[in-house]
Design an enzyme around this catalytic site. Sequence first.
Site, short mmCIF file in Angstrom:
data_model
loop_
_atom_site.label_atom_id
_atom_site.label_comp_id
_atom_site.label_asym_id
_atom_site.label_seq_id
_atom_site.Cartn_x
_atom_site.Cartn_y
_atom_site.Cartn_z
N ASP A 43 -3.67 -15.18 7.80
CA ASP A 43 -2.37 -15.65 7.29
C ASP A 43 -1.56 -16.39 8.35
O ASP A 43 -0.48 -16.91 8.06
CB ASP A 43 -1.54 -14.46 6.78
CG ASP A 43 -2.14 -13.87 5.50
OD1 ASP A 43 -2.92 -14.56 4.82
OD2 ASP A 43 -1.82 -12.71 5.18
N ARG B 229 0.83 -1.20 0.00
CA ARG B 229 0.00 0.00 0.00
C ARG B 229 0.87 1.26 0.00
O ARG B 229 0.54 2.26 -0.65
CB ARG B 229 -0.94 -0.03 1.21
CG ARG B 229 -2.05 -1.07 1.04
CD ARG B 229 -2.60 -1.54 2.38
NE ARG B 229 -3.74 -2.42 2.24
CZ ARG B 229 -3.67 -3.73 1.98
NH1 ARG B 229 -2.51 -4.33 1.81
NH2 ARG B 229 -4.79 -4.45 1.87
N GLN C 246 -8.11 -7.42 0.35
CA GLN C 246 -7.70 -7.17 -1.04
C GLN C 246 -8.88 -6.66 -1.84
O GLN C 246 -8.75 -5.70 -2.61
CB GLN C 246 -7.13 -8.46 -1.65
CG GLN C 246 -5.82 -8.87 -0.98
CD GLN C 246 -5.28 -10.18 -1.50
OE1 GLN C 246 -5.93 -10.88 -2.29
NE2 GLN C 246 -4.08 -10.54 -1.07
N LYS D 297 -5.77 -19.47 -1.03
CA LYS D 297 -4.56 -18.67 -0.80
C LYS D 297 -3.47 -19.15 -1.76
O LYS D 297 -3.76 -19.76 -2.76
CB LYS D 297 -4.12 -18.78 0.66
CG LYS D 297 -5.11 -18.16 1.64
CD LYS D 297 -5.17 -16.65 1.48
CE LYS D 297 -6.18 -16.03 2.44
NZ LYS D 297 -6.44 -14.62 2.09
C1 S3P Z 1 -3.91 -9.11 2.22
C2 S3P Z 1 -5.17 -9.60 2.51
C3 S3P Z 1 -5.45 -11.02 2.80
C4 S3P Z 1 -4.18 -11.77 3.14
C5 S3P Z 1 -3.06 -11.46 2.20
C6 S3P Z 1 -2.74 -9.98 2.21
C7 S3P Z 1 -3.76 -7.68 1.93
O1 S3P Z 1 -6.04 -11.62 1.65
O2 S3P Z 1 -4.43 -13.15 3.17
O3 S3P Z 1 -1.90 -12.19 2.55
O4 S3P Z 1 -2.62 -7.19 1.91
O5 S3P Z 1 -4.78 -7.02 1.70
P1 S3P Z 1 -7.62 -11.53 1.39
O6 S3P Z 1 -8.00 -10.14 1.14
O7 S3P Z 1 -7.83 -12.39 0.17
O8 S3P Z 1 -8.25 -12.12 2.61
#
Ligand code: S3P
Length: 449
Positions: free
Chosen positions: A327, A27, A177, A354
């Site tokens: 995670d 980000r 995400q 994942k």
């Molecule tokens: C993340 C969101 C999570 C996480 C990933 C990183 C992020 O995924 O598992 O390792 O940086 O927004 P999801 O949004 O699919 O849950």
Amino acid sequence: LKRYRIRPASRLVGRVVVPGDKSIGHRAVLLSALADGRSRITGLSGGLDNAATLRAMTAMGVRSHEEGNALVVDGVGLHGLHMPAASLDCGNSGTTMRLLAGILSSQRFGSRLIGDASLTSRPMRRIVAPLRARGAHIAGVSGKKEGEVYPPLSIAPLLPEERLLGLEYEMPVASAQLKSCLLLSGLYAKGVTALSEPVLSRDHTERMLVALGVPLQTMGPMVVFDPADFSGHLPGFEWHVPGDFSSAAFLIAAALVVPESRITIEDVGTNPTRSGLLSALAPMGASVHVTPRGVAAGDEPTGVITAHAGALRPGRAAAEVLVRMIDEVPAFCVIAARAEGVSEVRDAEELRVKESDRIATMASVLAEFGVRCEELPDGMRITGRAGPLCAANVASRGDHRIAMAATLLALCADGESVVDDVECVETSFPGFASLLRSLGAAIDQESAP
Ligand code: S3P
């Protein structure tokens, strides 16, 4: 291909720092590229996933350079990106692909997002459907599951008279995400973006946007952005990325499962939407202590974490806590494997999509180390024991967190173990093996024949 050869450890002791937070790093890179003017980011992990995000921005005309331990990024503004000359390769990184898709859907040039074999098998309909609903021209390809959409993603330019529309959307999954993809596209939209999730997922994007003066309103799992109150500009910033809690989780697990260990991890991000592991560990009698230390990257709480070995009770990771430790389930499984009795992971269907199907891969890795594990549709039941595990020869299936979890199980085994296919560890935790070595573990990295 690389592999680790691991001997059982008797005691891991020391003070360490872990690489910068991968989520926050993505980000910070994206927002610095879209800011007006110069930003300085320190603490980036050096992992391959963050590098993929930076490479994509570079391919669209964003300049950056290293100055000491800082990455200096000259932002081009929200409307300053150029059409990339080739497909943007997101590597193994779902966050890169899903967040970029939000930004690219709002551009007046076309683009194409590709990834490695693992990323190419991950579901994208969750972003494609709502982006289309707000007027984006984005499409993926069909694949193994009927009705699902997979990478590569092709994005056609918005026409001169087109702009993305507002979006009121109830997200079908708690996913940062997806939420971030829709918030970033919302910065370009002409109407309000109002999102609600089943449970609040990690909120880094919201914290950072607010820190940059973007008028977001949040209330629990709801977030609203009204462009009427937005200047259309993001200022440059100077941010430090704190250590990655998800990487720290493997050291917490190491300290808890290797007898007589005590590990202190400095400068770790302790955002409550990320630190659910601590909530799951408390009833297990695990000795983990957090000393708050300040604020990083805009508005991210940080702390020093100390964990030490001791008897563990079985535990449970489910519901709201599970989302806050999505995670960290592989690390939790390692801890559960060493807690006498039956522990449970539930409500974790998302783990099946994942970097690997983490329920299936984790269950088979546990079994190979002699840990009884029953796979459930949404999680697993693990029968832990305090005695040594069985030495094993396992493969990571290209999933960094499976590779690291397997390494920790190997430290508790009754002989030498091998974990194959470990180059994936570089996506999030460069230096993982050498850091464990510095604490007293015997791990050799070698090239597989
Ligand atoms: C993340 C969101 C999570 C996480 C990933 C990183 C992020 O995924 O598992 O390792 O940086 O927004 P999801 O949004 O699919 O849950």
